[in-house]
Design an enzyme around this catalytic site. Sequence first.
Site, PDB file in Angstrom:
ATOM      1  CG  ASP A 236      -1.977   1.013   1.165  1.00 28.52           C
ATOM      2  OD1 ASP A 236      -2.488   1.460   0.194  1.00 28.52           O
ATOM      3  OD2 ASP A 236      -2.652   1.291   2.155  1.00 28.52           O
TER       4      ASP A 236
ATOM      5  CD  GLU B  79      -0.716   5.496  -4.293  1.00 28.50           C
ATOM      6  OE1 GLU B  79      -0.047   5.880  -3.062  1.00 28.50           O
ATOM      7  OE2 GLU B  79      -1.332   4.383  -4.324  1.00 28.50           O
TER       8      GLU B  79
ATOM      9  CG  ASP C 297      -8.495   4.149  -0.363  1.00 31.12           C
ATOM     10  OD1 ASP C 297      -7.988   2.742  -0.211  1.00 31.12           O
ATOM     11  OD2 ASP C 297      -7.519   4.872   0.415  1.00 31.12           O
TER      12      ASP C 297
HETATM   13  O1  MIG Z   1      -4.182   6.161   4.215  1.00 34.89           O
HETATM   14  O2  MIG Z   1      -4.083   1.291   5.446  1.00 34.89           O
HETATM   15  O3  MIG Z   1      -5.930   1.982  -0.065  1.00 34.89           O
HETATM   16  O4  MIG Z   1      -7.075  -0.043   1.610  1.00 34.89           O
HETATM   17  O5  MIG Z   1      -7.152   0.143   4.294  1.00 34.89           O
HETATM   18  C1  MIG Z   1      -5.000   4.959   4.200  1.00 34.89           C
HETATM   19  C2  MIG Z   1      -5.065   1.807   5.790  1.00 34.89           C
HETATM   20  C3  MIG Z   1      -4.149   3.673   4.102  1.00 34.89           C
HETATM   21  C4  MIG Z   1      -5.303   2.760   2.179  1.00 34.89           C
HETATM   22  C5  MIG Z   1      -5.424   1.711   1.659  1.00 34.89           C
HETATM   23  C6  MIG Z   1      -6.773   0.887   2.216  1.00 34.89           C
HETATM   24  C7  MIG Z   1      -6.213   0.841   3.756  1.00 34.89           C
HETATM   25  C8  MIG Z   1      -5.811   1.822   4.123  1.00 34.89           C
HETATM   26  N1  MIG Z   1      -4.884   2.590   3.408  1.00 34.89           N
END
Ligand code: MIG
Length: 719
Positions: free
Chosen positions: A316, A319, A429
């Site tokens: 995660d 980017e 998201d």
């Molecule tokens: O700023 O880890 O897309 O699936 O639950 C949010 C918390 C960070 C973004 C991910 C999402 C995840 C969440 N993350």
Amino acid sequence: MNFYELSDKVFKYSFGNPINTEAVVTKGEKVKNEALRYFNIDDTEGMRFTYKMTKEQVVWGLGENLKGMNKRGGIYDSFCSDDPRHTPDKKSLYGAHNFLVVDGKETFGVFIDYPGKVIFDIGFSEESSLIIAIEEKDVEVYIITGEKPLEIVREFLSIIGEGYAPPKWAFGYQQSRWSYPNEESVREVAKKFIENNIPCDAIYLDIDYMERFKDFTIDQKAFPEFKTFAKEMKDKGFRLIPIIDAGVKIEKDYDIYEEGLENNYFCQDEEGKAFMAAVWPGRCHFPDFLNPQVRTWFGLKYKVLTDLGIEGFWNDMNEPALFYTERGLKEAVSLAKVSENENLDIYSFFKLKDSFNNMSNSLEDYKSFYHNINGDKINHYKVHNLYGYNMTRAAGEGLNLIDSSKRFLLLSRASYIGMHRYGGIWTGDNHSWWEHLLLNIKMMPSLNMCGFLYIGADTGGFGGDTNHELITRWTQFSIFTPLFRNHAAMGTRKQEPFSFEEETIKNLRNTLELRYALIPYIYSEYMKSLKNKDMYFKPLSFEYTDDFSKRVENQLLLGASLMITPIYEENSLGRYVYLPEDMVLWKVKNYQERIYEILKGGHHYIDVGLNEVPIFLRKDKAFILGKHSKNVDSLNNEELKVIAFVENETTYVYYDDDGTTKDYKTGTHEEVIINIKKCGEDDFAIEIKNKGNTKVRVLNLEIIDTNGRVHKKILSVET
Ligand code: MIG
């Protein structure tokens, strides 16, 4: 400009001194110069490629993006972005997938291999102009010729390399939430699946399983015996899938931080110090995934978790998302140094407000740090779109070093073309909005065009609260996506299937059972798409050439034989469907009950109750149906149904393999080839070929003829 021929259909034009993104794996022969096909070039400022579109041309592609399957009328910024509100006015999501196909009297494909921001203005500024713009002059442009979009896509898929195959269990249903923060909560979720007789294969661990959000650590209070617990869960039939974030916490004695610093593995700022920005763990450094050494280092860290029994990960924030930097914070804080009774004029008030809003993911911050690419210091902004791709590549390569024969589940949020070789993606998201269910439907074929096959959205919606109807309709669509995961944000209502009332639970259970019964077909179609460089989801017009098919954006072809027509509107108990030819409709309430209806080609309205999933079987096609079980590992597919709609003749190739190793790469797999030919009024000749020792013993055929009569036959499979 240098010109290369990769095949007689694929041409590469290399301008200036481009950065090698490794999106394309095929190397071409350099040949004499030729002018760039189709596009006019304007290089007064950066590069601008313009193509004049005719009215009838449709533009497909761009992978993970907003708007329609036909991208005309939109402007898109290819720039991996962590933006959690995917409203229609947005120009970027998490992926950068710069491939599109122009389809009309003149048909061709174009891939802009450029790792920074690319603007695709597709008939937005000027109705008939397709304008592609970048800020620099170093870029590779691929032009792909061919008669039809599918043929062009397949050429493209063959130059970007074979995609990633997850383990077979990853085709099961997966449950997630931000968060199940400790053993008890995970145990409770598992228990409810078992009690409610709802199949499930995996439970996700979001950031709270870590110790202070540090990658490759486990919060000892929340999970005191992680290894034992992971085993307990696996014995019950559930795999645990932990999240890994891109940012590495700055904390003394934290090994990843210390090693990264010592070896200069982090991205650097202007002065050559490790670049710092805050994300979940607070202040962080960011591994320079563009450096192969760093990839190996970080990739091998996954062993900390594989040693504890973990078989899947989701990467995660790659980017990379940046909550704030010292610079942004300073700026905002200094603007905020106003006295309480100051009478701010409206402009300074907005400036103050914006300084807080714009603190995250700011361009200024992206321009303030550097990568080390073969010893060259390259500004991040120029290669921004390669970051998430290379984080997941690090994981893929690392897992391959950890266990070269094993298939792991691996997902990434950010991506670039080429990343499909290492993992799948979830589409980030989204919200519990009906609009996002429709967006999910439209995005799937576009992603397939760009190589991404293991894909799916957060079923039910991530942000906001879902309701019983939306979760039901969304689940009824997601059973067809290779990645099938229900995930929801912190603070939202519970959305596990058992969190609703009895009738909804029952509908969801039936829907999930259908998914598991379809796994033989879904897996077969997935693996064939992978091996044969094909798409799993296609727009109708990729197979049907009538004029109307091109306009259909809310129905999809699924694999070789099916068409799906999901319900994506609130309060609707049916929908309009378009059939390019006669098809069989099976409205599934419960997959054990099979009532088939023949619908003639053309336009129809079909009733679809909240407890029904419509599936269309195309003419002279067949598909496979197995039985459900509590999870993929316990499926028994020795006996399968073959459901065929036969006017003349059909052949279905059923593919299977061990589902756990990479042996399929060298050709090891099983195939059952079923041929059904109509010979007379009630007479069908059936031929079954078994290649590679199939586990299938019995085939139950249900052959539907053009009058809607069902002919049943039971055949054993010779070994
Ligand atoms: O700023 O880890 O897309 O699936 O639950 C949010 C918390 C960070 C973004 C991910 C999402 C995840 C969440 N993350």
